[in-house]
Write a protein that holds these residues in place. Sequence first.
Motif, short mmCIF file in Angstrom:
data_model
loop_
_atom_site.label_atom_id
_atom_site.label_comp_id
_atom_site.label_asym_id
_atom_site.label_seq_id
_atom_site.Cartn_x
_atom_site.Cartn_y
_atom_site.Cartn_z
N GLY A 1 0.82 -1.21 0.00
CA GLY A 1 0.00 0.00 0.00
C GLY A 1 0.85 1.26 0.00
N MET A 2 2.01 1.22 0.70
CA MET A 2 2.87 2.41 0.76
C MET A 2 3.43 2.74 -0.62
SD MET A 2 4.79 2.46 4.46
CE MET A 2 5.54 0.85 4.40
N ASN A 3 3.70 1.72 -1.43
CA ASN A 3 4.18 2.02 -2.79
C ASN A 3 3.20 2.93 -3.52
OD1 ASN A 3 6.57 0.65 -2.73
ND2 ASN A 3 5.85 -1.15 -3.86
N ILE B 1 18.12 -0.96 1.23
CA ILE B 1 18.17 -1.71 2.50
C ILE B 1 16.91 -1.42 3.29
CG2 ILE B 1 20.71 -1.67 2.66
CD1 ILE B 1 19.41 0.13 5.38
N ASP B 2 16.55 -2.40 4.08
CA ASP B 2 15.45 -2.24 5.02
C ASP B 2 15.66 -3.29 6.10
OD1 ASP B 2 12.33 -0.86 4.49
OD2 ASP B 2 12.63 -2.22 6.19
N TYR B 3 15.22 -3.01 7.34
CA TYR B 3 15.39 -4.05 8.37
C TYR B 3 14.13 -4.89 8.54
CZ TYR B 3 13.72 -0.83 12.12
OH TYR B 3 13.01 0.01 12.92
N ILE C 1 13.22 7.92 2.27
CA ILE C 1 11.91 8.52 2.04
C ILE C 1 10.92 7.98 3.08
CG2 ILE C 1 10.05 8.80 0.35
CD1 ILE C 1 12.20 8.43 -1.83
N ASN C 2 10.29 8.88 3.80
CA ASN C 2 9.37 8.48 4.88
C ASN C 2 10.04 7.52 5.84
OD1 ASN C 2 6.84 9.79 4.04
ND2 ASN C 2 7.04 8.48 2.24
N SER C 3 11.26 7.78 6.18
CA SER C 3 11.99 6.80 6.98
C SER C 3 12.76 7.41 8.15
CB SER C 3 12.96 6.02 6.05
OG SER C 3 13.60 5.00 6.73
N TYR D 1 12.52 9.65 10.37
CA TYR D 1 11.90 9.95 11.67
C TYR D 1 11.47 8.69 12.43
CZ TYR D 1 8.22 10.10 8.13
OH TYR D 1 7.43 9.83 7.04
N LEU D 2 11.69 7.55 11.79
CA LEU D 2 11.39 6.27 12.45
C LEU D 2 12.64 5.60 12.99
CD1 LEU D 2 8.93 4.94 9.71
CD2 LEU D 2 8.29 5.87 11.94
N TRP D 3 13.83 6.11 12.61
CA TRP D 3 15.07 5.45 13.04
C TRP D 3 15.25 5.64 14.55
CZ3 TRP D 3 18.60 8.16 8.89
CH2 TRP D 3 18.20 7.74 7.61
C1 SAM Z 1 7.05 4.28 6.41
S1 SAM Z 1 8.01 3.03 5.60
C2 SAM Z 1 8.51 3.88 4.10
C3 SAM Z 1 8.93 2.94 3.01
C4 SAM Z 1 9.30 3.61 1.68
N1 SAM Z 1 10.54 4.36 1.79
C5 SAM Z 1 8.18 4.48 1.20
O1 SAM Z 1 8.32 5.71 1.21
O2 SAM Z 1 7.14 3.94 0.82
C6 SAM Z 1 9.50 3.00 6.53
C7 SAM Z 1 10.43 1.87 6.16
O3 SAM Z 1 11.69 2.13 6.80
C8 SAM Z 1 12.15 0.93 7.39
N2 SAM Z 1 13.02 1.29 8.51
C9 SAM Z 1 12.66 1.98 9.63
N3 SAM Z 1 13.71 2.10 10.46
C10 SAM Z 1 14.76 1.49 9.84
C11 SAM Z 1 16.12 1.28 10.21
N4 SAM Z 1 16.60 1.71 11.40
N5 SAM Z 1 16.93 0.62 9.35
C12 SAM Z 1 16.43 0.16 8.16
N6 SAM Z 1 15.15 0.31 7.78
C13 SAM Z 1 14.32 0.98 8.60
C14 SAM Z 1 10.89 0.19 7.82
O4 SAM Z 1 11.09 -1.19 7.99
C15 SAM Z 1 9.94 0.52 6.66
O5 SAM Z 1 9.99 -0.44 5.63
#
Ligand code: SAM
Length: 221
Positions: free
Chosen positions: A25-27, A75-77, A121-123, A125-127
Motif C-alpha cells: 500500500g505504501m508504494n 536496504i530495510d530491516y 523517504i518516509n523513513s 523519523y522512524l530510526w
Molecule cells: C514508512 S516506511 C517507508 C517505506 C518507503 N521508503 C516508502 O516511502 O514507501 C518506513 C520503512 O523504513 C524501514 N526502517 C525503519 N527504520 C529502519 C532502520 N533503522 N533501518 C532500516 N530500515 C528501517 C521500515 O522497515 C519501513 O519499511
Amino acid sequence: MNPLHWLISQCRRPRGLAGWLLARGMNRAHAPMTDWALSLISMQDSRTVLDIGCGGGGALLKLSELAPQAELHGIDYSPQSLGVAARTNRRLMEQGRVFLREADVSDLPYDDGRFDLIVAINSHYLWPDLEAGLGEIMRVLQPRGSVALAGGEYFGGKHDTRNRKLASNGRMNCQTLPELRDILSEAGYSGTVIHEEWNKGWFCVVGHKPVFDVEETAPPT
Ligand SMILES: C[S@@+](CC[C@H](N)C(=O)[O-])C[C@H]1O[C@@H](n2cnc3c(N)ncnc32)[C@H](O)[C@@H]1O
C-alpha cells in the motif's frame, strides 16, 4: 495497543501479513510524494544509489528510470518490506541493476565511499538513532555525494497539528525543517537545501558530504 500505535509500529517495521499489505500500500500511497522528491535531486551523474528504508521498493523502481545508468541498492530491516521490494523490482534484480539487503541504517553493510546518492523517504523519523544513521550515511557516501531525506511527517508545515499528534502518539522523531538542516550540519553535511511543498505537506532536505574531512583540511603544525 490502540489502532494508531499499531499502525505506526507497522510503518516503523512492517511485520507479518499486515506488514506485507502495508508495504504494498505504501508504494501506491507514497508515489506522488516520491515523484516530487526525486524530481528535486540531481542524479544525471549518479552511478551508485542507495535507498534506506526502501519499504516496498517503489522508489527504487522510479530511480531505475530517472538514473538508468546507476546501480541501485535498497536496504530495510523488515523482511516483509524487502519481500515486497523484491517483487516490485524482480526484473531489475534479474538484470543485476537492483540489489536488496536486510540491514539497519545504524550499521550499513557497505564499504566507505560506496555511494554517490543516498535517499531515505518516509523513513528517517522512524530510526531509533538519527545521528548514528546520518553518521553511517556519511561514511558510505563518496565525497561530494548527496543525501536526501524526504517525507510528509515534519513540524511547522501545513499539517503541523496532525504531525505533532502522530509524533507524540507514535514516538516519531520529527523536526522542523530548519532543525533538520541543523542536525545535518552537526553531522558534517554541507550545502543543505530545504525544499517544501506546502500545499501537500511534503519536505525534501538535501545535504552533501564535503570533499575534505577536518583532518585533511587542518593546516600543518
Ligand atoms: C514508512 S516506511 C517507508 C517505506 C518507503 N521508503 C516508502 O516511502 O514507501 C518506513 C520503512 O523504513 C524501514 N526502517 C525503519 N527504520 C529502519 C532502520 N533503522 N533501518 C532500516 N530500515 C528501517 C521500515 O522497515 C519501513 O519499511
